[in-house]
Design a protein around this motif. Structure first.
Motif, PDB file in Angstrom:
ATOM      1  N   SER A  63       0.868  -1.168   0.000  1.00 27.94           N
ATOM      2  CA  SER A  63       0.000   0.000   0.000  1.00 27.94           C
ATOM      3  C   SER A  63       0.903   1.215   0.000  1.00 27.94           C
ATOM      4  O   SER A  63       1.616   1.465   0.974  1.00 27.94           O
ATOM      5  CB  SER A  63      -0.898   0.013   1.241  1.00 27.94           C
ATOM      6  N   ARG A  64       0.891   1.952  -1.082  1.00 27.47           N
ATOM      7  CA  ARG A  64       1.775   3.107  -1.179  1.00 27.47           C
ATOM      8  C   ARG A  64       1.329   4.228  -0.244  1.00 27.47           C
ATOM      9  O   ARG A  64       2.152   4.972   0.281  1.00 27.47           O
ATOM     10  CB  ARG A  64       1.839   3.607  -2.622  1.00 27.47           C
ATOM     11  N   THR A  65       0.046   4.328  -0.008  1.00 22.37           N
ATOM     12  CA  THR A  65      -0.437   5.379   0.879  1.00 22.37           C
ATOM     13  C   THR A  65      -0.155   5.073   2.345  1.00 22.37           C
ATOM     14  O   THR A  65       0.062   5.980   3.149  1.00 22.37           O
ATOM     15  CB  THR A  65      -1.947   5.591   0.678  1.00 22.37           C
ATOM     16  N   GLU A  66      -0.161   3.801   2.694  1.00 21.19           N
ATOM     17  CA  GLU A  66       0.055   3.431   4.085  1.00 21.19           C
ATOM     18  C   GLU A  66       1.490   3.015   4.378  1.00 21.19           C
ATOM     19  O   GLU A  66       1.829   2.715   5.517  1.00 21.19           O
ATOM     20  CB  GLU A  66      -0.903   2.282   4.459  1.00 21.19           C
ATOM     21  N   ASN A  67       2.328   2.988   3.357  1.00 20.13           N
ATOM     22  CA  ASN A  67       3.722   2.575   3.547  1.00 20.13           C
ATOM     23  C   ASN A  67       3.813   1.189   4.179  1.00 20.13           C
ATOM     24  O   ASN A  67       4.581   0.963   5.125  1.00 20.13           O
ATOM     25  CB  ASN A  67       4.489   3.581   4.403  1.00 20.13           C
ATOM     26  N   THR A  68       3.017   0.287   3.687  1.00 17.44           N
ATOM     27  CA  THR A  68       3.050  -1.083   4.198  1.00 17.44           C
ATOM     28  C   THR A  68       3.270  -2.078   3.058  1.00 17.44           C
ATOM     29  O   THR A  68       2.915  -1.799   1.900  1.00 17.44           O
ATOM     30  CB  THR A  68       1.749  -1.454   4.921  1.00 17.44           C
ATOM     31  N   VAL A  69       3.854  -3.179   3.412  1.00 20.62           N
ATOM     32  CA  VAL A  69       4.090  -4.267   2.465  1.00 20.62           C
ATOM     33  C   VAL A  69       3.635  -5.558   3.139  1.00 20.62           C
ATOM     34  O   VAL A  69       3.856  -5.749   4.346  1.00 20.62           O
ATOM     35  CB  VAL A  69       5.576  -4.390   2.087  1.00 20.62           C
ATOM     36  N   HIS A  70       3.010  -6.404   2.367  1.00 20.95           N
ATOM     37  CA  HIS A  70       2.512  -7.660   2.915  1.00 20.95           C
ATOM     38  C   HIS A  70       3.061  -8.838   2.120  1.00 20.95           C
ATOM     39  O   HIS A  70       3.341  -8.707   0.918  1.00 20.95           O
ATOM     40  CB  HIS A  70       0.990  -7.689   2.877  1.00 20.95           C
ATOM     41  N   LEU A  71       3.183  -9.952   2.805  1.00 22.13           N
ATOM     42  CA  LEU A  71       3.575 -11.193   2.140  1.00 22.13           C
ATOM     43  C   LEU A  71       2.570 -12.261   2.545  1.00 22.13           C
ATOM     44  O   LEU A  71       2.560 -12.705   3.695  1.00 22.13           O
ATOM     45  CB  LEU A  71       4.983 -11.618   2.529  1.00 22.13           C
ATOM     46  N   GLN A  72       1.717 -12.624   1.612  1.00 25.06           N
ATOM     47  CA  GLN A  72       0.750 -13.692   1.844  1.00 25.06           C
ATOM     48  C   GLN A  72       1.397 -15.009   1.457  1.00 25.06           C
ATOM     49  O   GLN A  72       1.813 -15.189   0.299  1.00 25.06           O
ATOM     50  CB  GLN A  72      -0.512 -13.464   1.022  1.00 25.06           C
ATOM     51  N   MET A  73       1.497 -15.905   2.413  1.00 22.19           N
ATOM     52  CA  MET A  73       2.149 -17.195   2.185  1.00 22.19           C
ATOM     53  C   MET A  73       1.107 -18.302   2.322  1.00 22.19           C
ATOM     54  O   MET A  73       0.398 -18.361   3.336  1.00 22.19           O
ATOM     55  CB  MET A  73       3.284 -17.403   3.191  1.00 22.19           C
ATOM     56  N   THR A  74       1.018 -19.138   1.333  1.00 20.46           N
ATOM     57  CA  THR A  74       0.075 -20.257   1.377  1.00 20.46           C
ATOM     58  C   THR A  74       0.823 -21.567   1.184  1.00 20.46           C
ATOM     59  O   THR A  74       1.967 -21.586   0.727  1.00 20.46           O
ATOM     60  CB  THR A  74      -1.001 -20.113   0.288  1.00 20.46           C
ATOM     61  N   ASN A  75       0.146 -22.649   1.540  1.00 15.78           N
ATOM     62  CA  ASN A  75       0.736 -23.986   1.391  1.00 15.78           C
ATOM     63  C   ASN A  75       2.165 -24.015   1.922  1.00 15.78           C
ATOM     64  O   ASN A  75       3.094 -24.447   1.226  1.00 15.78           O
ATOM     65  CB  ASN A  75       0.693 -24.425  -0.074  1.00 15.78           C
ATOM     66  N   LEU A  76       2.332 -23.568   3.137  1.00 19.02           N
ATOM     67  CA  LEU A  76       3.669 -23.470   3.714  1.00 19.02           C
ATOM     68  C   LEU A  76       4.293 -24.856   3.868  1.00 19.02           C
ATOM     69  O   LEU A  76       3.642 -25.836   4.213  1.00 19.02           O
ATOM     70  CB  LEU A  76       3.614 -22.765   5.059  1.00 19.02           C
ATOM     71  N   LYS A  77       5.577 -24.901   3.614  1.00 22.07           N
ATOM     72  CA  LYS A  77       6.346 -26.135   3.690  1.00 22.07           C
ATOM     73  C   LYS A  77       7.369 -26.029   4.815  1.00 22.07           C
ATOM     74  O   LYS A  77       7.678 -24.935   5.292  1.00 22.07           O
ATOM     75  CB  LYS A  77       7.062 -26.377   2.357  1.00 22.07           C
ATOM     76  N   LEU A  78       7.883 -27.178   5.212  1.00 19.25           N
ATOM     77  CA  LEU A  78       8.877 -27.185   6.281  1.00 19.25           C
ATOM     78  C   LEU A  78      10.070 -26.303   5.914  1.00 19.25           C
ATOM     79  O   LEU A  78      10.646 -25.629   6.771  1.00 19.25           O
ATOM     80  CB  LEU A  78       9.332 -28.606   6.568  1.00 19.25           C
TER      81      LEU A  78
END
Length: 121
Positions: free
Chosen positions: A72-87
């Motif tokens: 979000s450029r306005t909120e200065n935030t970055v997210h990382l959505q991780m799915t099907n996580l592995k060991l």
């Protein structure tokens, strides 16, 4: 003072999903590329995902199709959505910023302190 603060790490089971967040502060990040990196014990820090100022995204093959970076450029935030996580995804995850908007040039200019992701079987 520039700060990148990660959150959202935790303990999950293999196959679960997790969303990491990074809040950037202390200066304008207009024009910056943002990225996520990870480091497991005994291993080198590795690139996980990056996003340019205009929203182009990059991933290594190891996470492509499972991880999604957004910002979000306005909120200065970055997210990382991780799915099907592995060991093998278990590591400390770091948020980083690069001033010249070149997401695949290393090293980045600013780094957070990291958030731990633990994956159990």
């Amino acid at each position: 003072q520039v700060q990148l603060v990660e959150s959202g790490g935790g303990l999950v089971q293999a196959g679960d999903s997790l969303r990491l967040s990074c809040a950037a502060s202390g200066r304008s990040f207009s024009g910056y590329a943002m990225g996520w990196f990870r480091q497991a014990p005994g291993k080198e820090r590795e690139f996980v995902a990056a996003i340019t100022w205009t929203g182009y995204t990059y991933y290594p093959d190891s996470v492509k199709g499972r991880f999604t970076i957004s910002r979000s450029r306005t909120e200065n935030t970055v997210h990382l959505q991780m799915t099907n996580l592995k060991l093998d995804d278990a590591a400390a995850y770091y948020c980083a910023a690069r001033a010249d908007n070149s997401p695949l040039k290393f090293p980045y200019d600013y780094w957070g302190q990291g958030t731990q992701v633990t994956v159990s079987s």
